[in-house]
Design a protein around this motif. Sequence first.
Motif, PDB file in Angstrom:
ATOM      1  N   THR A   1      40.065  83.998  96.556  1.00 59.66           N
ATOM      2  CA  THR A   1      41.319  83.343  96.950  1.00 59.66           C
ATOM      3  C   THR A   1      41.888  84.067  98.174  1.00 59.66           C
ATOM      4  OG1 THR A   1      42.764  84.776  95.647  1.00 59.66           O
ATOM      5  CG2 THR A   1      41.844  82.843  94.516  1.00 59.66           C
ATOM      6  N   VAL A   2      42.837  83.413  98.844  1.00 52.50           N
ATOM      7  CA  VAL A   2      43.489  84.045 100.005  1.00 52.50           C
ATOM      8  C   VAL A   2      44.117  85.374  99.600  1.00 52.50           C
ATOM      9  CG1 VAL A   2      45.341  83.798 101.710  1.00 52.50           C
ATOM     10  CG2 VAL A   2      43.938  81.808 101.096  1.00 52.50           C
ATOM     11  N   GLN A   3      44.703  85.402  98.417  1.00 50.01           N
ATOM     12  CA  GLN A   3      45.383  86.626  97.963  1.00 50.01           C
ATOM     13  C   GLN A   3      44.420  87.804  97.773  1.00 50.01           C
ATOM     14  OE1 GLN A   3      46.171  83.522  96.682  1.00 50.01           O
ATOM     15  NE2 GLN A   3      47.943  83.573  98.051  1.00 50.01           N
ATOM     16  N   ASP A   4      43.151  87.491  97.531  1.00 47.24           N
ATOM     17  CA  ASP A   4      42.173  88.570  97.308  1.00 47.24           C
ATOM     18  C   ASP A   4      41.804  89.317  98.589  1.00 47.24           C
ATOM     19  OD1 ASP A   4      42.003  87.799  94.645  1.00 47.24           O
ATOM     20  OD2 ASP A   4      40.214  86.553  94.952  1.00 47.24           O
ATOM     21  N   ILE A   5      42.050  88.690  99.743  1.00 48.94           N
ATOM     22  CA  ILE A   5      41.658  89.329 101.013  1.00 48.94           C
ATOM     23  C   ILE A   5      42.424  90.654 101.140  1.00 48.94           C
ATOM     24  CG2 ILE A   5      41.638  89.082 103.536  1.00 48.94           C
ATOM     25  CD1 ILE A   5      39.717  87.134 102.039  1.00 48.94           C
ATOM     26  N   VAL A   6      41.714  91.714 101.487  1.00 54.25           N
ATOM     27  CA  VAL A   6      42.295  93.053 101.541  1.00 54.25           C
ATOM     28  C   VAL A   6      42.669  93.410 102.983  1.00 54.25           C
ATOM     29  CG1 VAL A   6      41.928  95.489 100.943  1.00 54.25           C
ATOM     30  CG2 VAL A   6      40.772  93.683  99.623  1.00 54.25           C
TER      31      VAL A   6
ATOM     32  N   THR B   1      27.284  87.034  96.045  1.00 52.69           N
ATOM     33  CA  THR B   1      28.454  87.716  96.619  1.00 52.69           C
ATOM     34  C   THR B   1      28.163  88.294  97.997  1.00 52.69           C
ATOM     35  OG1 THR B   1      27.803  89.862  95.725  1.00 52.69           O
ATOM     36  CG2 THR B   1      29.144  88.462  94.296  1.00 52.69           C
ATOM     37  N   PHE B   2      26.953  88.107  98.479  1.00 57.50           N
ATOM     38  CA  PHE B   2      26.550  88.781  99.723  1.00 57.50           C
ATOM     39  C   PHE B   2      27.358  88.274 100.919  1.00 57.50           C
ATOM     40  CE2 PHE B   2      21.870  88.747  98.034  1.00 57.50           C
ATOM     41  CZ  PHE B   2      22.245  89.499  96.952  1.00 57.50           C
ATOM     42  N   GLY B   3      27.492  89.165 101.922  1.00 57.95           N
ATOM     43  CA  GLY B   3      28.137  88.784 103.168  1.00 57.95           C
ATOM     44  C   GLY B   3      29.629  89.025 103.130  1.00 57.95           C
ATOM     45  N   ASN B   4      30.215  89.132 104.299  1.00 54.38           N
ATOM     46  CA  ASN B   4      31.652  89.332 104.412  1.00 54.38           C
ATOM     47  C   ASN B   4      32.097  89.113 105.849  1.00 54.38           C
ATOM     48  OD1 ASN B   4      31.032  92.103 105.609  1.00 54.38           O
ATOM     49  ND2 ASN B   4      30.306  92.367 103.506  1.00 54.38           N
ATOM     50  N   VAL B   5      33.296  88.581 105.986  1.00 54.98           N
ATOM     51  CA  VAL B   5      33.889  88.356 107.310  1.00 54.98           C
ATOM     52  C   VAL B   5      35.224  89.094 107.348  1.00 54.98           C
ATOM     53  CG1 VAL B   5      34.576  86.633 109.044  1.00 54.98           C
ATOM     54  CG2 VAL B   5      32.961  85.996 107.235  1.00 54.98           C
ATOM     55  N   SER B   6      35.541  89.635 108.523  1.00 52.29           N
ATOM     56  CA  SER B   6      36.853  90.264 108.712  1.00 52.29           C
ATOM     57  C   SER B   6      37.469  89.757 109.998  1.00 52.29           C
ATOM     58  CB  SER B   6      36.709  91.786 108.784  1.00 52.29           C
ATOM     59  OG  SER B   6      36.058  92.136 110.003  1.00 52.29           O
ATOM     60  N   GLY B   7      38.782  90.009 110.124  1.00 51.77           N
ATOM     61  CA  GLY B   7      39.499  89.697 111.352  1.00 51.77           C
ATOM     62  C   GLY B   7      40.460  90.829 111.640  1.00 51.77           C
TER      63      GLY B   7
ATOM     64  N   TYR C   1      40.062  84.310 105.085  1.00 43.99           N
ATOM     65  CA  TYR C   1      39.606  83.577 103.893  1.00 43.99           C
ATOM     66  C   TYR C   1      38.783  82.354 104.309  1.00 43.99           C
ATOM     67  CZ  TYR C   1      39.649  80.341  99.992  1.00 43.99           C
ATOM     68  OH  TYR C   1      39.259  79.446  99.034  1.00 43.99           O
ATOM     69  N   GLU C   2      39.324  81.554 105.238  1.00 42.02           N
ATOM     70  CA  GLU C   2      38.617  80.346 105.685  1.00 42.02           C
ATOM     71  C   GLU C   2      37.242  80.696 106.262  1.00 42.02           C
ATOM     72  OE1 GLU C   2      39.439  77.396 105.018  1.00 42.02           O
ATOM     73  OE2 GLU C   2      41.530  77.699 104.401  1.00 42.02           O
ATOM     74  N   ALA C   3      37.212  81.750 107.057  1.00 39.04           N
ATOM     75  CA  ALA C   3      35.940  82.146 107.685  1.00 39.04           C
ATOM     76  C   ALA C   3      34.938  82.603 106.630  1.00 39.04           C
ATOM     77  CB  ALA C   3      36.183  83.245 108.719  1.00 39.04           C
TER      78      ALA C   3
ATOM     79  N   VAL D   1      45.730  96.324 111.971  1.00 38.64           N
ATOM     80  CA  VAL D   1      45.098  96.092 110.662  1.00 38.64           C
ATOM     81  C   VAL D   1      43.909  95.139 110.749  1.00 38.64           C
ATOM     82  CG1 VAL D   1      47.197  96.508 109.311  1.00 38.64           C
ATOM     83  CG2 VAL D   1      46.628  94.160 110.069  1.00 38.64           C
ATOM     84  N   VAL D   2      43.070  95.270 109.748  1.00 42.97           N
ATOM     85  CA  VAL D   2      41.918  94.397 109.588  1.00 42.97           C
ATOM     86  C   VAL D   2      42.012  93.730 108.210  1.00 42.97           C
ATOM     87  CG1 VAL D   2      39.402  94.414 109.211  1.00 42.97           C
ATOM     88  CG2 VAL D   2      40.395  95.733 111.098  1.00 42.97           C
ATOM     89  N   ALA D   3      41.771  92.426 108.161  1.00 41.03           N
ATOM     90  CA  ALA D   3      41.703  91.706 106.880  1.00 41.03           C
ATOM     91  C   ALA D   3      40.234  91.500 106.565  1.00 41.03           C
ATOM     92  CB  ALA D   3      42.408  90.361 106.986  1.00 41.03           C
ATOM     93  N   ILE D   4      39.824  91.763 105.330  1.00 39.64           N
ATOM     94  CA  ILE D   4      38.398  91.696 104.983  1.00 39.64           C
ATOM     95  C   ILE D   4      38.214  91.249 103.536  1.00 39.64           C
ATOM     96  CG2 ILE D   4      38.188  94.136 104.296  1.00 39.64           C
ATOM     97  CD1 ILE D   4      35.430  94.087 105.845  1.00 39.64           C
ATOM     98  N   LYS D   5      37.034  90.650 103.270  1.00 39.46           N
ATOM     99  CA  LYS D   5      36.693  90.206 101.919  1.00 39.46           C
ATOM    100  C   LYS D   5      36.663  91.398 100.963  1.00 39.46           C
ATOM    101  CE  LYS D   5      32.926  87.701  99.553  1.00 39.46           C
ATOM    102  NZ  LYS D   5      32.212  88.754  98.787  1.00 39.46           N
ATOM    103  N   PRO D   6      37.144  91.224  99.725  1.00 39.89           N
ATOM    104  CA  PRO D   6      36.996  92.300  98.743  1.00 39.89           C
ATOM    105  C   PRO D   6      35.533  92.447  98.348  1.00 39.89           C
ATOM    106  CG  PRO D   6      37.939  90.335  97.715  1.00 39.89           C
ATOM    107  CD  PRO D   6      37.845  90.047  99.177  1.00 39.89           C
ATOM    108  N   SER D   7      35.163  93.589  97.823  1.00 41.92           N
ATOM    109  CA  SER D   7      33.763  93.893  97.485  1.00 41.92           C
ATOM    110  C   SER D   7      33.309  93.148  96.231  1.00 41.92           C
ATOM    111  CB  SER D   7      33.639  95.403  97.257  1.00 41.92           C
ATOM    112  OG  SER D   7      32.305  95.761  97.033  1.00 41.92           O
ATOM    113  N   GLY D   8      32.115  92.527  96.320  1.00 40.32           N
ATOM    114  CA  GLY D   8      31.453  92.019  95.113  1.00 40.32           C
ATOM    115  C   GLY D   8      32.079  90.815  94.439  1.00 40.32           C
TER     116      GLY D   8
END
Lengths: 234, 234, 234, 234
Positions: B54-59, B27-33, B12-14, B40-47
């Motif tokens: 929010t942190v909770q939105d990270i998938v 909404t462009f761009g996305n970061v994952s870890g 989320y912070e990234a 597992v990989v955590a990534i920004k939700p689409s769009g």
Amino acid sequence: MSKYTYLKELVYEANMEIPKEELAIVTFGNVSGVDRDQGVVAIKPSGIPYSKLTVQDIVIVDLDNRVVEGKMRPSSDTKTHTLLYKNFPSIGGVCHTHSTYAVAWAQAIMPIPNLGTTHADHLTPSVPVTEVMSDEMIRRDYELETGNQILDVFTKKGLSPEEVEMVLVACHGPFTWGKDPGKAVYNSIVLEEIAKMAFLTLQINPSAQAIKQSLVDKHYFRKHGKDAYYGQSC
Amino acid sequence: MSKYTYLKELVYEANMEIPKEELAIVTFGNVSGVDRDQGVVAIKPSGIPYSKLTVQDIVIVDLDNRVVEGKMRPSSDTKTHTLLYKNFPSIGGVCHTHSTYAVAWAQAIMPIPNLGTTHADHLTPSVPVTEVMSDEMIRRDYELETGNQILDVFTKKGLSPEEVEMVLVACHGPFTWGKDPGKAVYNSIVLEEIAKMAFLTLQINPSAQAIKQSLVDKHYFRKHGKDAYYGQSC
Amino acid sequence: MSKYTYLKELVYEANMEIPKEELAIVTFGNVSGVDRDQGVVAIKPSGIPYSKLTVQDIVIVDLDNRVVEGKMRPSSDTKTHTLLYKNFPSIGGVCHTHSTYAVAWAQAIMPIPNLGTTHADHLTPSVPVTEVMSDEMIRRDYELETGNQILDVFTKKGLSPEEVEMVLVACHGPFTWGKDPGKAVYNSIVLEEIAKMAFLTLQINPSAQAIKQSLVDKHYFRKHGKDAYYGQSC
Amino acid sequence: MSKYTYLKELVYEANMEIPKEELAIVTFGNVSGVDRDQGVVAIKPSGIPYSKLTVQDIVIVDLDNRVVEGKMRPSSDTKTHTLLYKNFPSIGGVCHTHSTYAVAWAQAIMPIPNLGTTHADHLTPSVPVTEVMSDEMIRRDYELETGNQILDVFTKKGLSPEEVEMVLVACHGPFTWGKDPGKAVYNSIVLEEIAKMAFLTLQINPSAQAIKQSLVDKHYFRKHGKDAYYGQSC
């Protein structure tokens, strides 16, 4: 309280995105929204700086450009907005800015070629540019004819206003639209960015070509239509 | 509390660095870890716009792109991210932006030459650009093939993903990575700056040449490897 | 309390101008100040982001680059700074940035011509650019040789470091100086602006010429020297 | 309390727009206002950074450039301002900036062509550029002669200072004016934007032409003169 308050608030908020997103300086630019059931359009008053704009200043006009509510004169571009609402029945908001890079393409009288996926995510063809208006049209009813020039380029090129939500008026600047005033401004933000990207691309590589059709389709249809999988489904 | 909370917060912070550093609009761009132990990989939700993220939105997805935790659809670019994690075993974060100058080079389908020490401080060769994808690849599994195009250019040019932490996908835009999500975003910031510097350099002097190997090596190795003396040792 | 506290605070404040004035991204750039009585230089530590920098982090070194006070490693460019202090006895501060347009001219290996009065208000000749360093110099003692390249171009061109408070190191970026650290940063701000103006001027008119000597002299001497009448006399 | 307080406040506020609107860096630029009844001009003091400027610092001079009130030396450009007030009887404020794109056109010694409606909304011809000053004029009374160069180009081209409220001084930068100091600054904001738009237009399409006279007239006269319908009538 006016029965148009909701619409005025929506249009006020959308107008305030213009300075926030740096889509125009001083008083330039205007956003409107339509309420098709009530047959009215809410639009920014003419020549008011954003820093002084209030919800109450938003002017309500009917689709024949007569003021229905509001003490101020509506935007001088009102006739262009209402003509778009009359001819593009699916749209709910219109935005006009003088954003720098989009204006530069309009002044160059050149369509913005589809050079990459940022563009293709939003529309498949080039961003169209109208023809230069004839002297007769300019003298007749300039703002109405500006709208006619937009309709004209959509007809001649067979474009759909649902797919292509943006246009450059030659020697003037961009108009964008969408399902509501917020989406109309969103499209102005996107247009300015793809205008800048296309400018830089052609400076780096003057022979850069429009991207291939399969890539255009892939990006457009992953965001739009029944098989879209970009964004959230609800 | 989820066992992935730490990773989601980091990601989320990234992601929030993207609008802050102006690496993409809307909404462009996305970061994952990645958490390689948990697979597992955590990534920004689409769009989702950054202003609403929010942190909770990270998938949370597994390395085969199946959602493990989260109510939203993950970024449409998820398959590109996971393919990079599978093939570049040392990396911990991936960042994709539509930053303006990097996109312009990607749309020009030209590698960014190493014209100075700002570039050489971070990588020794040009920033590579992938080939344009074939129609067949585009239609097959587009986001997976985007990852394959990246792997391809690294193989063909004999590049190391530890040394070269960035790439331009032709007609699309940049992907960067690093030991963690924060470093991946850092590399996107640096890439945008060297993309702008290289653009300006070639506008000023179209015959500017890549810098000499001895200078490349000096700058790269004063920051990287066992004899590095840039930064703090601990 | 350290006897260098005053100098460290001055140098800290000057360093914090770099991100504020957007003269460099992330950790790039560094400012130093000299106390010639005490024989020490205060300088930014190496590789620390500005957002985390504190007054305590500023490192005190002597003019032979030995750390006198501070827990961190000084900037990797320290030897360049100290060489300038040793050879330019009138200066009190040095600033090194990677500001975008100045770097572009440095990467283009071209001096910035004096195209107007914004330039002429600050210096009469072109902003000089060093020669490209030989392989041998790069391998020998790189940061010291960077300083030597600067001294070299001043000697060859007969420039005075009191009049010309800025230089471009070929393929690298700008160094500026002044009577104190604040003035050194001021000169970096001015250099970036004249670098951008010169870039744009030559894009608009590729045959634009350096301004005539009488205008150069007028602007320079109305701000500098015994007959200056720009600014306040006290 | 001084009888000039009102004017000093007005001029202070207008000067503070310069850094806010990014029309000049550091101490560059200055705005003045005239009180024709009292025969005085209020102007920024010379060489004071905007961050330190106060209302009390504003200097009052008469139209022969003698200080009437204030402890500081007035702007070194004062003689240019007063000459404009003497020769353009309808103006109430003058603004001089070093805004980047306007300076670039001034350094290129090229008028800014009227390429679109953003320009035509404000003036019908190109933004004029003065001739380069002769050596003799530079040595004689430089700031006065700067004013004379402006008057000269208006005479030679038959321009009206009521219609054309802006000029580029060759190799130097822009001067703008208007009915009051605020309008003078407004014109500097507009000039910088049309300077940038014209630059980009010609980069995109080097053969872009000035717009047709009928469109120029339409846009200018919908904002200006007795049949104007842009803005609010009261």
